[in-house]
Write an enzyme that holds these catalytic residues in place. Structure first.
Site, PDB file in Angstrom:
ATOM      1  N   LYS B 161       0.867  -1.177   0.000  1.00  0.00           N
ATOM      2  CA  LYS B 161       0.000   0.000   0.000  1.00  0.00           C
ATOM      3  C   LYS B 161       0.900   1.222   0.000  1.00  0.00           C
ATOM      4  O   LYS B 161       1.811   1.314   0.827  1.00  0.00           O
ATOM      5  CB  LYS B 161      -0.888  -0.003   1.236  1.00  0.00           C
ATOM      6  N   SER B 231      -1.345  -0.998  -4.259  1.00  0.00           N
ATOM      7  CA  SER B 231      -2.506  -0.105  -4.353  1.00  0.00           C
ATOM      8  C   SER B 231      -2.222   1.163  -3.564  1.00  0.00           C
ATOM      9  O   SER B 231      -1.541   1.131  -2.545  1.00  0.00           O
ATOM     10  CB  SER B 231      -3.769  -0.796  -3.863  1.00  0.00           C
ATOM     11  N   SER B 347      -7.883  -7.400  -7.381  1.00  0.00           N
ATOM     12  CA  SER B 347      -7.679  -5.967  -7.230  1.00  0.00           C
ATOM     13  C   SER B 347      -7.279  -5.368  -8.581  1.00  0.00           C
ATOM     14  O   SER B 347      -6.708  -6.048  -9.433  1.00  0.00           O
ATOM     15  CB  SER B 347      -6.592  -5.795  -6.159  1.00  0.00           C
ATOM     16  N   GLN B 353       2.945  -4.534 -12.828  1.00  0.00           N
ATOM     17  CA  GLN B 353       2.621  -5.758 -12.099  1.00  0.00           C
ATOM     18  C   GLN B 353       2.104  -6.746 -13.142  1.00  0.00           C
ATOM     19  O   GLN B 353       0.926  -6.788 -13.431  1.00  0.00           O
ATOM     20  CB  GLN B 353       1.553  -5.493 -11.031  1.00  0.00           C
TER      21      GLN B 353
END
Lengths: 368, 368, 368, 368
Positions: B161, B231, B347, B353
């Site tokens: 995060k 994220s 997600s 990624q």
């Protein structure tokens, strides 16, 4: 002997006929032989989806020009069924059905057979009622016979486009002292889809006609057809019906099978539909087998209890995205993963078409 | 020796701790051992998704009460990573990671190992830059060691995060004569996610640090990590990192594996991730094998060319539904179909990624 | 003598108390005196809007900390009414009501008076029924008296938060052999709002109690209150009521007035509400007069015939954006244009609250 | 002498010509005289809004049939400008402009004059550049002269439809070694709208041509036209231009005026536009004055700082509803409240068309 062909035509927009025109110009599709066009268009698939009208208009105009007919003339001989909503990776396209008579030896195995036609026009007060069920049932049986399909179990998909109520139509019924099935125009779409599906079920012996009444339509969800796929549209007052099945009286190189998905992630049902059409699958289909797929047709919907496999989802409580949009994305993704091709016909809203939260799935294959 | 446990906790809403509280009260989860909580919450997963804040708040409050700590104290010892968006049939839930020391014999096979931690706080002008890449890379290597994971190839998922830029933060940098990576706050999320993912790739030797520069971040998509999942969130200025892998120094009953999806319907990659974790699959997993799945973690995104398997989709041209929402629905549906369970962690937004349109997929299994 | 104050507090997000905390720290708002908080939060205002819960939670937590009370204790003394949906230019904010006793001379003109309270908890089978109407009516009359408001015509706004049915609550009623008003949980919100509004109308003599029955609730739209504003929430089983009006028994520097919008663009009704509160307006209010506005409270909804001033709109046929969202954007825009300030309280869903397509509008002004 | 007439035609759907056909059949509109059709259609007004194509198609088809021309022939003589998005209470409709020569005395006061035409086709690499600015400026000056409008200050609205870049067009430029202004096709819409608006500003002396360069297009927002309204469409490579103003050389019974809204709730600017057209307004217009309104044309957009009148709004952070949709709902609501009629032409996206967050507003009135 009939020969039915099925062509999947990519579209780069709801008014794009580039691929379609090319296939006609190259002789792949013969315009005169077209009996039906089923489109997946990229609108929201709900009330204010005008991509369905736009695609119907450009196809009808294009064919009218080629065939020297009026737009109206084209619509009388070709069934246009447009289903909106290409959520997730679903790829907008049209499926074009042609049919012609050919000289051929009697076949040893059954092949794809099809027939399309129309019921009489309905009065507003008949939409969504047992009268509609009866008329659809009668016409489905006639079209089965016309297609040379001998047994009900040889019918694998019945696509229907049916009418809905509008304020004007309700007003018309009321002015004649008649009562419509529901005053909410949006809900009338469900009644019309449901009654049409029950008509298919009655025609094919899946449903006992005695069980169908005012009280069971859109209420008793144990009554359903495993091969009906119905969608409502504003532009007609009759129903358009396309019956697909397998018959000896067919020289087609294609064959159809089906199964019933019990929920939106029922991958085994998709495999079963392919097996039902004669494909021998071990695990998942091979790359070679992928090439035999002409198209997959399935219905998608959120189960009324808001759960799949015992897990809560948010499709029915989402006020930003209609639940039918979620459901189509899911069923298309699962089927696309199986055949590694997202250009499939997945349509939403499946009252009396398969069990709650599930729906019919049919596959058209090239024969071995 | 470490013992890592992973619990999937259903939630009936973003502020529902009923199942979590029950699992603690029954002794299944030990509150003191919790090192991380990864949530799938039911907002839109985009800018104005406040379900992430709400879930973080209720978990932190709940744990603060149980542990006799302040909310701030809880947040210093537990990594909270909330990912919004449960499109399609995805089921809102939290995945709770616990870790404790146990006396145990040295293991003969590797088992799940994990460590979570934080980098230092970044200055606004460092977000999305090579400085961020370097700091993340350093911390990932430290956490690998802390988790007892010996080789880079034993790392199977790194959840991060990371911070984003706000108007105030940009103003702060500007006032000190510094320049931020991008002035658009929404785009800063992509830069932060991308730089964090590159940091993971550098740490694990997937990416040559010499290839990472101002010019390749968010530009050269051939550079990516196969195990990073990042994220961005507004509530932090450092990055929170959870490293998961397999190690001999672990008494866990779980094991993790991963693969890389090349597109949103890459069902074989999901099966490969399960095989990579040690499951012997023939075709699709059996019902017995379904029971061994603890959770699947995957990233989803629309490919920049708007196509999957050569077929056009409408995810990027849909002005009603954000493309990340479509993509999550699809990847979840495919994975859910494989394991017949839609309560998975999928997600969106996967810069660096996995490849364009694809992303990492990891699976935690119960050992045989 | 009571002194009621009303503060409009900007919020930069549903969990932002920066301005609120500052106003308390500076002594502008006295935490102990707070009787109600009415918030406009930035979610979709429909089923899956969790910004309402988040804002309630942070306000209750914040006040609990300041007052040394539990969250539950705070909720027993302060009415929290959160309305989701800040479409168009509507600005997210909270309106904080305080009330204290002061020594003062009897006033010569009436000023703002208010009281807030709760009905008893309802059983699931009572929600949306005449029992609810009666209980609300009784409590509104008591709160009028408590607020020192002498006549029904001096009541200008009654804000109510009321319960809704959930699957569990329906199950509870069914298990005891009782029948709920409707099995659709979403629709139960409308029944609860409608019955609550009718309760206000009965209390104030706007509606003849004999006209209220099972058959007229949510059916006879000629029955409505001109000052009721009701919204349903999942977190309570009683109703929370805030009665606002003018009274001699008040030392407030504020005054309230109201009118009824007959449709969403009824600008004259907004001007009338301001005149009703004592502002002398010629054409549109002046800049000086804008400064006297404390807040405007109004209900918005799409008319059931899909028309405004004889012109068709697409609010009810829009499957992408819920009609309540369109309606709030419109009413807020019109009121914001009048007072040149978009930070107003416009809320959607107005069953029995004003005529079809319209709704009550109230204005709180600083006295001359 | 020219006589220009303007007709507002309600539409019950994007393919509904019922009212239009009736007005032609009754002789109200003379098909041969039509020079332009400006439609407000009910799609989302963003990328995937196909209602614009559908309405253009049905109008062009309908006129082709009536005039005995091809669809292409119709499009060469009639400018079709469709603007999607009828949020809030905005009512879908078309505005039809006709023009004919009549014998008439020289007028004593100026009346509505108009001319429509096209620039040359642009190469992809010219779209959004100073070349486009220059070509548009040149053509606007020619059309002014053609319309008999003597001074720049007599021009009150210039509606332009301009091209955008597609992947194919970018590819074409690249293959010839040319560089396009931006590679993002969505962003190219903004560049094309902005350059077209700057062209209007240059033609009318609002903008110094020396200030317009590669560096100021879509960057220096202090450069804007107060009468330009531009929208981009995929179906053309030139620009279509409709110039409207007042001239002595006109026998029209109509007159046009304009003003500039400084933000979305600038009600005084709407009143000023009406005054500018010669209406004497005290406060708000009277019911008698409402009847003189033929249509209002305005541009709407969210201000880049996310505030109106110092109050935060959520238009730019809303990931569910595009900000242009919010903005249109607001501007339409304010204008509709003024004239008590929501059937107005409000269009979104106003680069270099009025100040940031505001835009031009023009009013066509029947003369006293």
């Amino acid at each position: 002997m009939q020969k039915v062909d099925v062509f999947r035509v990519p579209m780069s927009g709801p008014d794009d006929l580039t691929s379609f025109d090319k296939m006609i110009d190259e002789g792949t599709i013969v315009a005169e032989d077209i009996i039906a066009v089923m489109g997946k268009t990229e609108g929201n698939g709900c009330v204010n989806d005008f991509t369905r009208s736009l695609t119907t208009l450009v196809f009808a105009n294009g064919l009218a020009r080629r065939l020297g007919k009026s737009e109206k003339g084209v619509k009388e001989s070709v069934a246009f069924v447009m289903s909106g909503g290409t959520e997730g990776v679903m790829s907008p396209h049209a499926t074009v059905f042609t049919k012609k008579d050919v000289d051929a030896e009697p076949a040893k195995t059954k092949s794809l057979a099809a027939a399309s036609g129309f019921t009489r026009e309905f009065k507003p007060e008949e939409i969504g009622t047992t009268t509609m069920v009866d008329e659809v049932a009668k016409r489905v049986r006639e079209l089965m016979e016309e297609a040379g399909i001998e047994k009900a179990e040889d019918v694998h998909f019945v696509q229907i486009k049916c009418p809905l109520l509008t304020s004007d139509r309700i007003q018309d019924a009321t002015s004649r002292g008649e009562k419509v099935v529901v005053n909410d125009t949006y809900k009338s779409m469900g009644y019309s889809r449901g009654a049409s599906a029950l008509g298919v079920g009655v025609a094919l012996g899946e449903i006992n006609p005695d069980d169908v009444s005012k009280d069971t339509i859109l209420s008793d969800w144990s009554l359903y057809s495993s091969v009906a796929s119905t969608s409502a549209g504003i532009e007609l007052m009759n129903t358009e019906i396309i019956v697909m099945g397998n018959a000896y009286e067919s020289a087609s190189d294609l064959v159809i099978g089906h199964s019933v998905m019990k929920d939106a992630i029922d991958i085994q049902a998709i495999l079963d539909a392919m097996r039902n059409a004669g494909m021998d699958i071990d695990g998942l289909p091979s790359e070679e087998q992928h090439k035999r797929i002409v198209n997959i047709f399935a219905k998608a919907e959120a189960s009324t209890d808001g759960h799949v496999q015992g897990r809560r989802n948010t499709m029915l409580t989402d006020s930003d995205i209609n639940h039918t949009r979620h459901a189509r994305a899911v069923v298309n993704a699962v089927a696309a993963a199986v055949v590694q091709d997202p250009m499939l016909y997945i349509s939403g809203g499946s009252e009396h078409q398969g069990p709650d939260g599930g729906g019919p799935v049919a596959v058209i294959l090239k024969k071995d």
